[in-house]
Design a protein around this motif. Structure first.
Motif, PDB file in Angstrom:
ATOM      1  N   GLU A  99       0.809  -1.225   0.000  1.00 38.56           N
ATOM      2  CA  GLU A  99       0.000   0.000   0.000  1.00 38.56           C
ATOM      3  C   GLU A  99       0.839   1.271   0.000  1.00 38.56           C
ATOM      4  O   GLU A  99       0.309   2.374   0.077  1.00 38.56           O
TER       5      GLU A  99
ATOM      6  N   ILE B 293       2.755   2.422   2.353  1.00 34.10           N
ATOM      7  CA  ILE B 293       2.731   3.120   3.643  1.00 34.10           C
ATOM      8  C   ILE B 293       4.136   3.048   4.222  1.00 34.10           C
ATOM      9  O   ILE B 293       4.660   1.954   4.444  1.00 34.10           O
TER      10      ILE B 293
ATOM     11  N   TRP C 111      -0.406   6.853   4.138  1.00 34.11           N
ATOM     12  CA  TRP C 111      -0.523   6.481   2.725  1.00 34.11           C
ATOM     13  C   TRP C 111      -0.678   7.720   1.849  1.00 34.11           C
ATOM     14  O   TRP C 111      -0.058   7.825   0.795  1.00 34.11           O
TER      15      TRP C 111
END
Length: 344
Positions: A62, A64, A317
């Motif tokens: 993702e 992150i 994110w």
């Protein structure tokens, strides 16, 4: 507290008096333990900063950032009317997640709806809002103030249902699913005359609850006439009078209390006409906070703290992916089979 790099499954197991195998299963979402035990494992892992390989891989997918050389500062904005249980739980979830990465969270009270644009800008300057790395906007902030906050040129995560076409990421517990769960639960126990109680005008989330109730009933082939449900508020005397008259006129077998602060009024109204819960009326309540007076309330579980945790991930994110489309995330909780619903 041990160094994060030294935290292992054995560390968690020793803290909780469990086996490593049980801790591992809890973190992977596998069966074989009570939900209370699973929660204790997950809470401790969050507190100590332990992550499984799958969790780290998921964060990498993702985009992150797991490690950061810079400590960031975020603002957590709550209504100027004060904090309630929702805000405390959200704050704890966000703070615990951001602390894993060495970031800071500052709580601020939003200005009132009546302030001018100049006063709003003065408030933002006072707290150096434009020098923060991002804003978390909580439920119950008034619409005008929320609109001004959303217009600020900063990364934002709305911990609420977004207004139409809002250019913002949002994370929220799924009240629509919670209402569907409640209706399905009552139907499975033979209830078809279900009374909905709760304001449907004050907040976006309140309107979504009513909409979900109508949809869930329609799916079961049951029509919903708003006049046969208590969907507005008033003075305590007026509210109680409406409630008692509706109970005697509609003769429901079950009630869904769509807003937590209505629950005490339902019990009070029932007592005025000599009725009892759950003997005369079964009840499901959408409670944001534990109810010390009705500890065994049948209810959908609203994952409020988990929304804060997920909101922190969404903020990190967004910082790493500033040009990607906005996303709206809803978290669904389970359902607690309490003692306030009896089968027909």
């Amino acid at each position: 507290m041990p160094n994060r790099k030294q935290i292992t499954l054995r560390t968690l197991a020793d803290h909780l008096g469990l086996t490593v195998h049980t801790v591992s299963k809890a973190l992977r979402g596998l069966p074989g333990m009570s939900e209370q035990t699973r929660k204790e494992v997950i809470d401790l892992a969050m507190k100590l900063g332990y992550r499984t390989k799958n969790q780290e891989q998921g964060m990498a997918v993702e985009h992150i950032p797991i490690y950061s050389s810079k400590s960031r500062r975020f603002a957590f904005i709550v209504p100027n009317t004060g904090m309630v249980y929702i805000h405390q739980s959200l704050y704890e979830g966000i703070q615990s997640r951001l602390a894993e990465f060495g970031h800071k969270l500052e709580m601020l009270f939003a200005p009132s709806d009546a302030v001018s644009d100049e006063a709003f800008n003065e408030w933002a300057d006072k707290y150096s809002l434009l020098f923060t790395d991002g804003l978390f906007l909580t439920p119950m902030i008034t619409a005008k103030t929320e609109e001004k906050l959303l217009s600020l040129p900063l990364p934002k995560v709305l911990l609420n249902y977004p207004p139409p076409a809002a250019q913002v990421d949002s994370v929220m517990w799924d009240v629509s699913s919670a209402v569907h769960q409640s209706v399905q639960y009552l139907l499975s126990r033979g209830h078809r005359r279900i009374l909905y109680i709760g304001d449907i005008h004050l907040h976006r989330g309140f309107r979504l609850r009513w909409q979900a109730f109508r949809e869930a009933m329609a799916t079961a082939g049951l029509t919903v006439d708003e006049e046969h449900h208590l969907t507005d508020t008033g003075s305590p005397d007026t509210y109680t009078l409406k409630l008692t008259r509706m109970l005697e006129r509609i003769k429901p077998t079950a009630i869904i209390a769509g807003i937590d602060h209505d629950l005490s009024w339902v019990y009070y109204g029932c007592s005025l006409i000599g009725r009892k819960i759950p003997v005369d009326y079964s009840i499901v309540g959408l409670e944001h906070s534990p109810n010390i007076r009705i500890s065994d309330l049948t209810r959908p579980i609203l994952p409020i703290k988990e929304v804060g945790f997920r909101g922190a991930d969404r903020m990190l994110w967004r910082l790493a992916n500033p040009n990607l489309p906005f996303e709206h995330i809803r978290l669904q909780g389970g359902f607690y089979d309490g003692a306030t619903v009896l089968p027909l």
